[in-house]
Structure formats: C-alpha cells, structure tokens
Design an enzyme around this catalytic site. Structure first.
Site, short mmCIF file in Angstrom:
data_model
loop_
_atom_site.label_atom_id
_atom_site.label_comp_id
_atom_site.label_asym_id
_atom_site.label_seq_id
_atom_site.Cartn_x
_atom_site.Cartn_y
_atom_site.Cartn_z
CE1 TYR A 19 -4.01 -1.83 0.82
CE2 TYR A 19 -2.29 -2.77 2.26
CZ TYR A 19 -3.74 -3.15 1.57
OH TYR A 19 -5.02 -4.66 1.51
CG HIS A 24 -7.10 4.96 0.83
ND1 HIS A 24 -7.60 6.09 1.29
CD2 HIS A 24 -7.52 3.86 1.72
CE1 HIS A 24 -9.14 5.92 1.44
NE2 HIS A 24 -8.58 4.78 1.54
CE1 TYR A 67 -4.17 -3.41 5.63
CE2 TYR A 67 -4.33 -4.33 8.36
CZ TYR A 67 -3.65 -4.31 6.57
OH TYR A 67 -2.14 -5.53 6.41
CG ASN A 69 -12.13 0.35 5.42
OD1 ASN A 69 -11.56 1.23 5.30
ND2 ASN A 69 -12.61 -0.18 5.28
CG ASP A 94 -7.16 9.11 0.74
OD1 ASP A 94 -6.96 9.28 2.15
OD2 ASP A 94 -8.14 8.89 -0.30
CG ASN A 115 -15.16 3.38 5.23
OD1 ASN A 115 -16.43 3.51 4.89
ND2 ASN A 115 -14.85 2.51 3.41
#
Length: 175
Positions: A19, A24, A67, A69, A94, A115
C-alpha cells in the site's frame, strides 16, 4: 488549540509495502515527509509514533496500523494515552473530491464517504483539524475504475511527483 497540551498529527494510510504508494496512503507519506528521515518510530496503541519537541511543545506524529477503516481505534488510544484534547488533533488524509495535489484544511465536517474519517469521527468526535490532500477522482481522467479501487491504486510517477510537491507545502508552524 489548547496551549501547553500535546499535539497529535495523524497521517492516514494502510500498513504494508503493497500500500505504500497508493492514493489512500498520502497521509502516511505526508507524516514521513514532515518527520524527516531521522525520525525514530516506535509501536504503541496500534500505531507507529514518533515524538518531537518544537518550541517546548510536544508533537506526536502517528501512522495507525489498524488499516484505514479502523483508524479511530488507534487515534482514540493515542489521544487517551497522551491526554490530547480534540482541538489538538490534526488528521492528514486523501480526498477524492479535490484535484490531484490540492490541499485544504478545515475543522470538523462530514466524512464524504472516507472510511478512515468515519472511524475517527465514531471514536473521538468530529471537531478536529483535517488536512485533506487531493488525489483526484477516476472521473477526472475518464477512468471506469471504481472509486474504492482508485484509492487503493498506485500513483503514476508524474502523479507522485505532484503529491510530493504538495506535501512540501503543508505548513504546521502556524497551528
């Protein structure tokens, strides 16, 4: 902002190498830039943190490892541990509704479907400082990519250069 209280600056992203250059993860990228290459990171409250002192003020930089969320879990834990008032929380994240490289600041507001922001709102409230970095929207480039796939996609080299240039313009000295 409450004087004589620590400041918490959180960059949002997802942990892991896969990632690291995704749209994100601009929050992580921004915190990495702001702390510099000499930062000493430690793991606490489900985040990587580093603490710096500026003019006698303690500033905690954090990259939640829960993470995106579930970012609020880590943020709430750090705020409780360091006794951070809500107005001393800054979240860098972001924003698809901003053009690539645009930066906007605001206090409070809605999540706009983000989220990570929803999670933080649910755990600590909404009236904190937000620094939004534009990542563009797939419709801006006439792409059929679903927005959820867009945010998890990597920046092109030219997009990444534009993001790096924007991050260099984040000024925390007037906060």
């Amino acid at each position: 902002m409450q004087e004589n209280k620590p400041i918490l600056i959180v960059g949002l992203g997802n942990p892991g190498d896969k990632y690291s250059c995704t749209r994100h993860n601009v929050g992580f990228m921004a915190v990495d830039f702001l702390t510099g290459t000499d930062a000493s990171w430690k793991s606490e409250k489900e985040a990587y943190t580093t603490v710096v002192k500026v003019d006698g003020n303690k500033i905690i930089f954090a990259k939640p490892q829960t993470y995106m969320n579930n970012s609020g879990i880590s943020v709430a834990g750090l705020m409780k541990f360091y006794k951070i008032p809500l107005e001393n929380l800054f979240v860098i994240h972001d924003d698809m509704d901003l053009k690539l490289g645009d930066i906007r600041e605001k206090v409070g507001g809605g999540s706009a479907g983000h989220n990570g922001i929803k999670s933080i709102d649910n755990h600590v409230g909404k009236e904190y400082n937000r620094i939004r970095i534009g990542i563009g929207h797939p419709r801006d480039v006439n792409s059929p990519i679903d927005p959820s796939d867009w945010v998890l996609g990597n920046f092109s080299d030219s997009e990444l250069e534009k993001i790096k240039s924007a991050i260099k313009n984040i000024n925390l000295s007037n906060k």
